[in-house]
Design a protein around this motif. Structure first.
Motif, PDB file in Angstrom:
ATOM      1  N   ALA A 186     -22.275  43.561 -17.503  1.00 49.29           N
ATOM      2  CA  ALA A 186     -20.835  43.788 -17.353  1.00 49.29           C
ATOM      3  C   ALA A 186     -20.071  43.285 -18.569  1.00 49.29           C
ATOM      4  O   ALA A 186     -19.278  42.335 -18.477  1.00 49.29           O
ATOM      5  N   PRO A 187     -20.311  43.890 -19.735  1.00 47.25           N
ATOM      6  CA  PRO A 187     -19.571  43.475 -20.929  1.00 47.25           C
ATOM      7  C   PRO A 187     -18.080  43.757 -20.773  1.00 47.25           C
ATOM      8  O   PRO A 187     -17.679  44.564 -19.924  1.00 47.25           O
ATOM      9  N   VAL A 188     -17.294  43.086 -21.595  1.00 52.16           N
ATOM     10  CA  VAL A 188     -15.836  43.164 -21.455  1.00 52.16           C
ATOM     11  C   VAL A 188     -15.177  43.561 -22.775  1.00 52.16           C
ATOM     12  O   VAL A 188     -15.769  43.456 -23.845  1.00 52.16           O
ATOM     13  N   SER A 189     -13.935  43.994 -22.671  1.00 49.48           N
ATOM     14  CA  SER A 189     -13.123  44.282 -23.847  1.00 49.48           C
ATOM     15  C   SER A 189     -11.706  43.792 -23.590  1.00 49.48           C
ATOM     16  O   SER A 189     -11.231  43.803 -22.452  1.00 49.48           O
ATOM     17  N   GLY A 190     -11.059  43.341 -24.662  1.00 47.53           N
ATOM     18  CA  GLY A 190      -9.697  42.830 -24.530  1.00 47.53           C
ATOM     19  C   GLY A 190      -9.460  41.591 -25.366  1.00 47.53           C
ATOM     20  O   GLY A 190      -8.341  41.134 -25.523  1.00 47.53           O
ATOM     21  N   GLY A 191     -10.540  41.049 -25.932  1.00 40.87           N
ATOM     22  CA  GLY A 191     -10.411  39.911 -26.839  1.00 40.87           C
ATOM     23  C   GLY A 191      -9.859  38.664 -26.175  1.00 40.87           C
ATOM     24  O   GLY A 191      -9.791  38.552 -24.943  1.00 40.87           O
ATOM     25  N   ASP A 192      -9.439  37.724 -27.015  1.00 41.10           N
ATOM     26  CA  ASP A 192      -8.928  36.452 -26.500  1.00 41.10           C
ATOM     27  C   ASP A 192      -7.665  36.638 -25.681  1.00 41.10           C
ATOM     28  O   ASP A 192      -7.421  35.926 -24.707  1.00 41.10           O
TER      29      ASP A 192
END
Length: 291
Positions: free
Chosen positions: A121-127
């Protein structure tokens, strides 16, 4: 969801914020990271420190991992003292690292042999997305497992989609990184063009960020580029890792990705000059010649 004990491994730039949201939601959170110093803010908020991966795995109903590289993921999950060998029967193992789709499939198979539930379940959206709890979460695995852990995902993200079987989450993240790769070149070139034309790049971004050129990178990283802020919201070295995986997979599928290849080449050049620990927005330095 009756499960309450969550184990979290990896409390870096994004992981620490993701773990914080779980603490705030009331979960019993146990954490392990290679550098305990980085975990101090979470421990102060009530998280429980574990001295090893095996100790954490033995106590958690759900194990979440957010580490650096596929080699780290492989070791954490598949070593004799790793998660799969020590996890409680029936527990849920969720790797949120951006990693290799084939590795995700291997982990799923090994976990299933032991009666464990595994998802990538990788994510995207950064810090920014991690801090705001608005991450995009791209899941691969079984529908029943996804439904079971969805309440946990919802504490960390908003756009949460089951993309398919094991490995599908990682393949989706590769598509995400391919999109960003060419986009970062475009954002850098646009800012440099505005400067060379004698324009105020801040005003230019105000005009173009809401039109057809709009993107997350333009709105969130463009201002950092203009300010000369290269602090990492997402490390350049990790983006290079992601692009390398994506390029290899594309080549194996017989797919030409010239934009991805060019972006990887530029970032590798910057990394070789000592910028690998800067944020991805430091790409602007290549165009400025400030390296």
């Amino acid at each position: 969801m009756v499960m309450t004990t969550i184990g979290f491994i990896g409390t870096g730039v994004m992981g620490k914020s993701m773990a914080t949201h779980l603490l705030e939601a009331g979960f019993d959170l146990h954490i392990f990271t290679r550098t305990q110093e980085k975990a101090k803010p979470l421990l102060a908020q009530g998280a429980v420190w574990e001295d090893s991966v095996s100790s954490l795995a033995q106590k958690a109903d759900i194990v979440l991992t957010m580490v650096g590289y596929p080699k780290d993921v492989e070791s954490i999950y598949l070593d004799a003292n790793g998660i799969i060998a020590n996890a409680k029967p029936g527990s849920y193992l969720i790797d949120m690292t951006t990693s290799d789709p084939l590795l995700a499939e291997r982990i799923y198979s090994k976990a299933k042999e032991k009666g464990l539930h595994s998802m990538d379940a990788p994510v995207s959206g950064g810090d920014v997305g991690a801090k705001n709890g608005t991450l995009a979460i791209m899941a691969g695995g079984e529908q029943a497992d996804f439904d079971e852990v969805l309440p946990v995902f919802k504490k960390m993200g908003e756009n949460i989609v089951l993309q398919g079987p094991a490995g599908a989450g990682q393949h989706t993240k590769m598509a995400n990184q391919i999109t960003i790769a060419s986009n970062m070149i475009g954002v850098s070139e646009a800012i440099m063009y505005a400067k060379k034309a004698g324009l105020d790049p801040v005003r230019v971004l105000k005009s173009i960020s809401t039109g057809a050129a709009g993107s997350w990178s333009l709105s969130n990283l463009g201002p950092r580029m203009i300010k000369g802020d290269s602090d990492p919201g997402f490390y350049m070295k990790h983006f290079i890792k992601d692009m390398t995986i994506a390029l290899r997979n594309a080549q194996e599928m017989g797919l030409k990705t010239p934009g991805l290849a060019l972006s990887l080449e530029l970032y590798q050049e910057l990394a070789e000059k000592g910028l690998e620990d800067r944020g991805t927005q430091a790409l602007i330095k290549w165009f400025e010649g400030d390296i």
